[in-house]
Design an enzyme around this catalytic site. Structure first.
Site, PDB file in Angstrom:
ATOM      1  N   SER A  81     -20.590 -12.381   0.165  1.00 35.91           N
ATOM      2  CA  SER A  81     -19.252 -12.584  -0.476  1.00 35.91           C
ATOM      3  C   SER A  81     -19.343 -12.334  -1.947  1.00 35.91           C
ATOM      4  CB  SER A  81     -18.804 -14.217  -0.507  1.00 35.91           C
ATOM      5  OG  SER A  81     -18.492 -14.281   1.080  1.00 35.91           O
ATOM      6  N   LYS A  92     -17.049  -9.604  -2.720  1.00 37.06           N
ATOM      7  CA  LYS A  92     -15.494  -9.937  -2.643  1.00 37.06           C
ATOM      8  C   LYS A  92     -14.934  -9.654  -4.452  1.00 37.06           C
ATOM      9  CE  LYS A  92     -15.350 -13.400   0.795  1.00 37.06           C
ATOM     10  NZ  LYS A  92     -15.680 -14.929   1.038  1.00 37.06           N
ATOM     11  N   TYR A 114     -14.505  -4.913   5.796  1.00 34.54           N
ATOM     12  CA  TYR A 114     -14.799  -6.157   5.076  1.00 34.54           C
ATOM     13  C   TYR A 114     -16.555  -6.577   5.494  1.00 34.54           C
ATOM     14  CZ  TYR A 114     -15.577 -11.225   4.468  1.00 34.54           C
ATOM     15  OH  TYR A 114     -16.076 -12.458   4.178  1.00 34.54           O
ATOM     16  N   TYR A 137     -16.254 -21.837  -3.373  1.00 31.19           N
ATOM     17  CA  TYR A 137     -15.443 -22.407  -2.053  1.00 31.19           C
ATOM     18  C   TYR A 137     -15.132 -23.966  -2.688  1.00 31.19           C
ATOM     19  CZ  TYR A 137     -17.295 -18.125   0.141  1.00 31.19           C
ATOM     20  OH  TYR A 137     -17.881 -17.026   0.565  1.00 31.19           O
ATOM     21  N   VAL A 141     -23.457 -15.868   1.324  1.00 31.98           N
ATOM     22  CA  VAL A 141     -24.146 -16.680   2.181  1.00 31.98           C
ATOM     23  C   VAL A 141     -25.373 -16.016   2.263  1.00 31.98           C
ATOM     24  CG1 VAL A 141     -22.277 -17.809   3.456  1.00 31.98           C
ATOM     25  CG2 VAL A 141     -23.114 -15.609   4.070  1.00 31.98           C
TER      26      VAL A 141
HETATM   27  N1  GLU Z   1     -19.562 -12.147   5.607  1.00 33.84           N
HETATM   28  C1  GLU Z   1     -19.442 -13.595   5.283  1.00 33.84           C
HETATM   29  C2  GLU Z   1     -18.492 -14.162   6.180  1.00 33.84           C
HETATM   30  O1  GLU Z   1     -17.393 -13.548   6.015  1.00 33.84           O
HETATM   31  C3  GLU Z   1     -19.371 -13.969   4.024  1.00 33.84           C
HETATM   32  C4  GLU Z   1     -19.403 -15.350   3.521  1.00 33.84           C
HETATM   33  C5  GLU Z   1     -20.051 -15.773   2.228  1.00 33.84           C
HETATM   34  O2  GLU Z   1     -20.803 -14.898   1.900  1.00 33.84           O
HETATM   35  O3  GLU Z   1     -19.748 -16.611   1.715  1.00 33.84           O
HETATM   36  O4  GLU Z   1     -18.592 -15.103   6.944  1.00 33.84           O
END
Ligand code: GLU
Length: 313
Positions: free
Chosen positions: A64, A67, A191, A243, A261
């Site tokens: 993430s 992002k 993504y 988050y 993650v």
């Molecule tokens: N590719 C992961 C997902 O969409 C990223 C989530 C993350 O890194 O927090 O679940």
């Protein structure tokens, strides 16, 4: 900077001794293969030094953290379109929550939860070539890090594509609500590939330097984004980058940060340093357990925070 060098050594030593290291993400099967024993830390200071410890040059899945780079790319293309699609409020929900998206009629709270990131990526994925969107994000990351060896780990991308049903649910729901324009499969594939970019802490810390310097890449002198946009992205990282643990991260560390993650966190001390930390074991909210602790020690030790900066020791 002897104080910083000693502090980084002390942090790495303390983290090596920790037995409670969190849980490695296993909902993406490829990520479950990574050992929780890893720890890496790189501090790229505003005056051009790099202070490193542990597995500073081992590549990991940025997940993430991508992002952030996707948002920079999409804002550069069409900022109005981004803010028509996604909000700028912390979600207070899990990273992959579906319930909030339905209650709010398909408009994601912010660009850093999964729904918001999918809506942002959809703006980049609008291209005939399904590989073009992730390729554009990869090119941006390579340019920011000054390193063309950075690549996408396709095993991780395929692993998530095979199991990413929650993300597929979010994307299909947003397509139904007209938040997403493109073919859902193309948006999801872009993504999953952007999340599978593999980088070391050194590469990641370098890629974050533009946010330390008001949007300007110190290596090339080029303005990547405006100073105002850099300030706003830092604000989003502070309020939404972890988050439903974003408040806790601001409370403990006091710096803008974006987690993934894969166990990485990119944190920005504006005017001071770009910091990348990696420890694959996660907290219950999906953020690196030891990475957060290491950043707390670093920020506290150096007096780096955006609320009440103290002079460096
Ligand atoms: N590719 C992961 C997902 O969409 C990223 C989530 C993350 O890194 O927090 O679940």
């Amino acid at each position: 900077m002897p104080a910083l060098e000693q502090l980084v050594v002390d942090i790495a030593t303390a983290m090596a001794e920790r037995t409670a290291r969190g849980r490695v993400a296993d909902y993406i099967p490829e990520l479950a293969k990574v050992s929780p024993a890893h720890f890496g830390l790189v501090v790229a200071t505003a005056d051009g030094h790099e202070v490193v410890a542990g597995d500073a040059d081992t590549r990991f899945s940025i997940q993430s953290i991508s992002k952030l780079f996707a948002l920079v790319e999409a804002l550069s293309r069409d900022a109005d379109a981004v803010w028509r699609r996604v909000g700028r409020e912390p979600s207070g929900s899990a990273f992959n929550s579906i319930v909030q998206l339905e209650a709010e009629r398909g408009r994601p709270r912010n660009p850093f939860i999964n729904a918001g990131a999918l809506a942002v990526t959809d703006l980049i994925a609008q291209d005939d070539d399904p590989r073009a969107g992730a390729g554009a994000i990869l090119r941006l990351v390579r340019r920011l890090a000054g390193d063309d060896s950075i690549a996408i780990d396709s095993a991780v991308a395929y692993s998530e594509a095979a199991t990413g049903h929650r993300n597929a649910a979010l994307a299909h729901f947003m397509k139904a609500e007209a938040t997403i324009d493109g073919p859902v499969e193309q948006t999801l594939s872009t993504y999953f590939h952007q999340c599978a970019i593999a980088m070391s802490c050194r590469q990641l810390a370098r890629a974050g330097r533009f946010l330390v310097h008001g949007g300007r890449d110190p290596a090339s002198g080029e303005a990547v984004i405006s100073a105002e946009r850099a300030r706003r992205i830092n604000a989003l990282m502070l309020t939404c980058g972890h988050y439903d643990a974003s408040g806790e991260f601001a409370f403990r560390v006091g710096l803008p940060g974006k987690s993934g993650v894969g166990g990485g966190i990119l944190a920005i001390a504006p005017g001071r340093a770009s910091i990348a930390v990696w420890s694959p074991g996660l907290s219950a909210q999906g953020n690196s357990l030891l990475g957060t602790e290491a950043l707390e020690m670093l920020a506290h030790g150096m007096g780096w925070n955006v609320f009440n900066p103290d002079p460096a020791p």
